[in-house]
Write a protein that holds these residues in place. Sequence first.
Motif, PDB file in Angstrom:
ATOM      1  N   SER A 219       0.853  -1.183   0.000  1.00 54.96           N
ATOM      2  CA  SER A 219       0.000   0.000   0.000  1.00 54.96           C
ATOM      3  C   SER A 219       0.887   1.231   0.000  1.00 54.96           C
ATOM      4  O   SER A 219       2.090   1.143   0.261  1.00 54.96           O
ATOM      5  CB  SER A 219      -0.932   0.006   1.218  1.00 54.96           C
ATOM      6  OG  SER A 219      -0.187   0.167   2.414  1.00 54.96           O
TER       7      SER A 219
ATOM      8  N   CYS B  41       0.738   5.744   0.674  1.00 56.52           N
ATOM      9  CA  CYS B  41      -0.006   6.971   0.978  1.00 56.52           C
ATOM     10  C   CYS B  41       0.977   8.132   1.075  1.00 56.52           C
ATOM     11  O   CYS B  41       1.901   8.100   1.894  1.00 56.52           O
ATOM     12  CB  CYS B  41      -0.783   6.823   2.282  1.00 56.52           C
ATOM     13  SG  CYS B  41      -1.801   8.269   2.680  1.00 56.52           S
TER      14      CYS B  41
ATOM     15  N   SER C  25      -4.525   2.376   1.137  1.00 53.72           N
ATOM     16  CA  SER C  25      -3.808   2.932   2.284  1.00 53.72           C
ATOM     17  C   SER C  25      -4.332   2.477   3.642  1.00 53.72           C
ATOM     18  O   SER C  25      -3.674   2.698   4.669  1.00 53.72           O
ATOM     19  CB  SER C  25      -3.833   4.468   2.231  1.00 53.72           C
ATOM     20  OG  SER C  25      -5.167   4.943   2.215  1.00 53.72           O
ATOM     21  N   HIS C  26      -5.485   1.840   3.676  1.00 54.82           N
ATOM     22  CA  HIS C  26      -6.029   1.369   4.956  1.00 54.82           C
ATOM     23  C   HIS C  26      -5.699  -0.102   5.222  1.00 54.82           C
ATOM     24  O   HIS C  26      -6.132  -0.664   6.222  1.00 54.82           O
ATOM     25  CB  HIS C  26      -7.546   1.569   4.996  1.00 54.82           C
ATOM     26  CG  HIS C  26      -7.956   3.017   4.946  1.00 54.82           C
ATOM     27  ND1 HIS C  26      -7.743   3.878   6.010  1.00 54.82           N
ATOM     28  CD2 HIS C  26      -8.526   3.755   3.968  1.00 54.82           C
ATOM     29  CE1 HIS C  26      -8.188   5.082   5.693  1.00 54.82           C
ATOM     30  NE2 HIS C  26      -8.664   5.033   4.458  1.00 54.82           N
ATOM     31  N   ARG C  27      -4.917  -0.707   4.329  1.00 50.85           N
ATOM     32  CA  ARG C  27      -4.537  -2.103   4.535  1.00 50.85           C
ATOM     33  C   ARG C  27      -3.537  -2.216   5.685  1.00 50.85           C
ATOM     34  O   ARG C  27      -2.606  -1.425   5.799  1.00 50.85           O
ATOM     35  CB  ARG C  27      -3.915  -2.679   3.259  1.00 50.85           C
ATOM     36  CG  ARG C  27      -3.414  -4.124   3.410  1.00 50.85           C
ATOM     37  CD  ARG C  27      -2.771  -4.599   2.129  1.00 50.85           C
ATOM     38  NE  ARG C  27      -3.765  -4.804   1.089  1.00 50.85           N
ATOM     39  CZ  ARG C  27      -4.473  -5.927   0.943  1.00 50.85           C
ATOM     40  NH1 ARG C  27      -4.300  -6.940   1.783  1.00 50.85           N
ATOM     41  NH2 ARG C  27      -5.353  -6.039  -0.033  1.00 50.85           N
ATOM     42  N   SER C  28      -3.698  -3.219   6.537  1.00 52.32           N
ATOM     43  CA  SER C  28      -2.760  -3.473   7.632  1.00 52.32           C
ATOM     44  C   SER C  28      -1.584  -4.289   7.092  1.00 52.32           C
ATOM     45  O   SER C  28      -1.784  -5.362   6.520  1.00 52.32           O
ATOM     46  CB  SER C  28      -3.455  -4.244   8.765  1.00 52.32           C
ATOM     47  OG  SER C  28      -4.463  -3.449   9.352  1.00 52.32           O
TER      48      SER C  28
END
Length: 294
Positions: free
Chosen positions: A32, A34, A49-52
Amino acid sequence: TVCGQEKIAGNKLSAQIAALRADTDLAHASWSLCVMDIKKDSVIAEYDSHRSLIPASIHKIITTATALALLKWDFKYQTFLEYDGKLDSVKGILQGNLYIRGTGDPTLASKIFKKKSDTIPLTDLWAKLLFEKGIKKIEGAVIGDASAFEDEMTPYSWIWGDMGNYYGAGSSGLNFMDNKFALYFRSGAKKGDSTVITKIVPDIPGMKVINQTFTKGYSDNAYIYGAPYSLLRYVKGTIPANKKDYEVEGSAPDPPLLCAQSLDSSLRKLGVPIAKKATTLRRFLPPAEEFTDT
């Protein structure tokens, strides 16, 4: 304008992100991205961008920023040479122990921060200074004091495949020489040939290295295995062919003990007798050598 420049930058980043998404080598990868404008707190470009994800070395940014915020830019670590008991200044006899009290300095005797003009080992400089201060005999021991930090040099979650290698070197209240050592190998001429460890730098008293590497390929594929405070190390994998002094780095078992042993050795070279062997002072754990069967 600034807005126009941001838009152009955003478009370029978006194009690069699109190229990465289309890359077949990354078809099954988790990634990811950002990029933000920190002044406006707005996103310039992003992908998933919200992937862990496992943060890995990017965590260094957080720890560095935290250290700068708490300690400030002008902070300097200090390492202290101290003693207990009584110093007979007439006879030059220290009736007690000599301590190296650390405060966590990561640069102590570091190759990374060393100036090219500094050709004399740090502990040799310390020994010369102590000798000039009148210490000619020590009836106790040289002790590495690492009690500024907790005893566990590595987090409990670190894996076996990492902690024995140089990048798995832990953090101690008394760090020394980047908390690592180097193995030097001589390899064979063809695939499958055995390899020989020609030297270990620095020399770590009592450390045993079991070599299970062999000759193969053209790149470094050797890994060192071992736990903090254990003087037993295994090295497995492969070494490129026809090498004479091929270097593989590992994490030092007990940096505070190595620091104390180094100063002990430097003092003895000056003719200073020391009654007891070098050791360490921690909150709970004993020196590495006490974990090893003899």
